[in-house]
Design a protein around this motif. Structure first.
Motif, mmCIF file in Angstrom:
data_model
loop_
_atom_site.group_PDB
_atom_site.id
_atom_site.type_symbol
_atom_site.label_atom_id
_atom_site.label_comp_id
_atom_site.label_asym_id
_atom_site.label_seq_id
_atom_site.Cartn_x
_atom_site.Cartn_y
_atom_site.Cartn_z
ATOM 1 N N HIS A 32 -0.238 106.938 1.851
ATOM 2 C CA HIS A 32 0.212 106.436 3.148
ATOM 3 C C HIS A 32 1.185 107.470 3.684
ATOM 4 O O HIS A 32 2.162 107.812 3.021
ATOM 5 C CB HIS A 32 0.892 105.083 2.968
ATOM 6 N N HIS A 33 0.946 107.969 4.865
ATOM 7 C CA HIS A 33 1.704 109.072 5.445
ATOM 8 C C HIS A 33 2.430 108.621 6.699
ATOM 9 O O HIS A 33 1.943 107.786 7.446
ATOM 10 C CB HIS A 33 0.719 110.212 5.798
ATOM 11 N N THR A 34 3.596 109.194 6.916
ATOM 12 C CA THR A 34 4.315 108.993 8.171
ATOM 13 C C THR A 34 4.965 110.296 8.591
ATOM 14 O O THR A 34 5.370 111.099 7.749
ATOM 15 C CB THR A 34 5.387 107.884 8.057
ATOM 16 N N PHE A 35 5.056 110.495 9.895
ATOM 17 C CA PHE A 35 5.788 111.629 10.448
ATOM 18 C C PHE A 35 7.227 111.230 10.787
ATOM 19 O O PHE A 35 7.976 112.032 11.313
ATOM 20 C CB PHE A 35 5.107 112.157 11.722
ATOM 21 N N ARG A 36 7.622 109.993 10.488
ATOM 22 C CA ARG A 36 8.912 109.459 10.945
ATOM 23 C C ARG A 36 9.880 109.148 9.810
ATOM 24 O O ARG A 36 10.474 108.083 9.769
ATOM 25 C CB ARG A 36 8.675 108.217 11.787
ATOM 26 N N SER A 37 10.047 110.023 8.882
ATOM 27 C CA SER A 37 11.080 109.935 7.849
ATOM 28 C C SER A 37 11.210 108.552 7.216
ATOM 29 O O SER A 37 12.162 107.824 7.452
ATOM 30 C CB SER A 37 12.419 110.380 8.437
ATOM 31 N N ASP A 38 10.238 108.212 6.417
ATOM 32 C CA ASP A 38 10.224 106.954 5.663
ATOM 33 C C ASP A 38 10.072 105.700 6.510
ATOM 34 O O ASP A 38 10.373 104.602 6.050
ATOM 35 C CB ASP A 38 11.462 106.822 4.762
ATOM 36 N N GLU A 78 9.498 118.429 7.482
ATOM 37 C CA GLU A 78 10.762 117.944 6.935
ATOM 38 C C GLU A 78 10.937 116.451 7.162
ATOM 39 O O GLU A 78 11.480 115.747 6.310
ATOM 40 C CB GLU A 78 11.938 118.685 7.578
ATOM 41 N N LEU A 79 10.489 115.946 8.286
ATOM 42 C CA LEU A 79 10.655 114.529 8.631
ATOM 43 C C LEU A 79 9.565 113.636 8.056
ATOM 44 O O LEU A 79 9.742 112.426 7.960
ATOM 45 C CB LEU A 79 10.694 114.363 10.153
ATOM 46 N N ALA A 80 8.461 114.231 7.678
ATOM 47 C CA ALA A 80 7.325 113.448 7.174
ATOM 48 C C ALA A 80 7.573 112.993 5.744
ATOM 49 O O ALA A 80 8.380 113.575 5.014
ATOM 50 C CB ALA A 80 6.052 114.293 7.243
ATOM 51 N N SER A 81 6.874 111.936 5.359
ATOM 52 C CA SER A 81 6.918 111.501 3.962
ATOM 53 C C SER A 81 5.623 110.777 3.606
ATOM 54 O O SER A 81 4.836 110.435 4.490
ATOM 55 C CB SER A 81 8.144 110.619 3.673
ATOM 56 N N VAL A 82 5.422 110.611 2.307
ATOM 57 C CA VAL A 82 4.236 109.921 1.811
ATOM 58 C C VAL A 82 4.651 108.924 0.741
ATOM 59 O O VAL A 82 5.706 109.059 0.113
ATOM 60 C CB VAL A 82 3.176 110.891 1.225
ATOM 61 N N ARG A 83 3.804 107.929 0.542
ATOM 62 C CA ARG A 83 3.935 107.013 -0.580
ATOM 63 C C ARG A 83 2.537 106.751 -1.099
ATOM 64 O O ARG A 83 1.555 106.932 -0.377
ATOM 65 C CB ARG A 83 4.671 105.730 -0.187
ATOM 66 N N HIS A 84 2.459 106.335 -2.367
ATOM 67 C CA HIS A 84 1.160 106.242 -3.033
ATOM 68 C C HIS A 84 0.933 104.865 -3.639
ATOM 69 O O HIS A 84 1.874 104.178 -4.028
ATOM 70 C CB HIS A 84 1.060 107.305 -4.132
ATOM 71 N N VAL A 85 -0.343 104.513 -3.742
ATOM 72 C CA VAL A 85 -0.757 103.237 -4.330
ATOM 73 C C VAL A 85 -2.199 103.391 -4.793
ATOM 74 O O VAL A 85 -2.946 104.214 -4.257
ATOM 75 C CB VAL A 85 -0.633 102.091 -3.298
ATOM 76 N N SER A 86 -2.583 102.618 -5.781
ATOM 77 C CA SER A 86 -3.990 102.638 -6.189
ATOM 78 C C SER A 86 -4.770 101.614 -5.366
ATOM 79 O O SER A 86 -4.223 100.599 -4.911
ATOM 80 C CB SER A 86 -4.133 102.314 -7.679
#
Length: 148
Positions: A32-38, A78-86
């Protein structure tokens, strides 16, 4: 406001199998990706979509950012972030993981393909309930990274 058309899933779903919500294995990691810092989307936005978009694979911030925007600045990274899940974790919590690669034809389960997270998981190609109740959004969020 009129409800969004529910035909998107039928038109975008994987055609490799008659059940595009089951063609990806439970152990497949999703990003799951975002360009808005978490600041992630925690439920479909009623006026814009019927699902939440994720990407296949355990992708880095740069990989996911470049998939979504071919050209991206250093500041955007720099502002983007990701999180992971199965995929399996989402399914256990009552969500459908629908393989929606769009026009791209490829193998099911390879990295960098689009998937749609739909609630409820009953006939997700034809039914996507929006808006999600708050409890459903909370279950979705708790599926990721530190909550596991």
């Amino acid at each position: 406001m009129p409800e969004l058309d529910s035909t998107y899933m039928r038109t975008q779903a994987c055609r490799a199998t008659p059940t595009p919500w089951l063609c990806l294995p439970d152990e497949l990691m999703l990003t799951h990706h975002t360009f808005r810092s978490d600041k992630y989307i925690e439920a479909p936005r009623y006026d814009r979509e019927r699902e939440i978009s994720l990407l296949t694979g355990k992708l880095s911030v740069e990989q996911a950012s470049r998939y979504r925007r071919r050209v991206t600045t250093a500041r955007a990274l720099e502002l983007a972030s990701v999180r992971h899940v199965s995929a399996g974790k989402l399914r256990v919590e009552g969500f459908a993981v629908v393989h929606t690669p769009g026009r791209f034809i490829g193998k099911c389960g390879v990295d960098l393909q689009h998937v749609s997270i739909v609630w409820p998981n009953d006939d997700p190609v034809n039914r996507q309930d929006i808006p999600w109740p708050q409890a459903v959004s909370e279950r979705f969020v708790q599926c990721f990274n530190g909550y596991q």
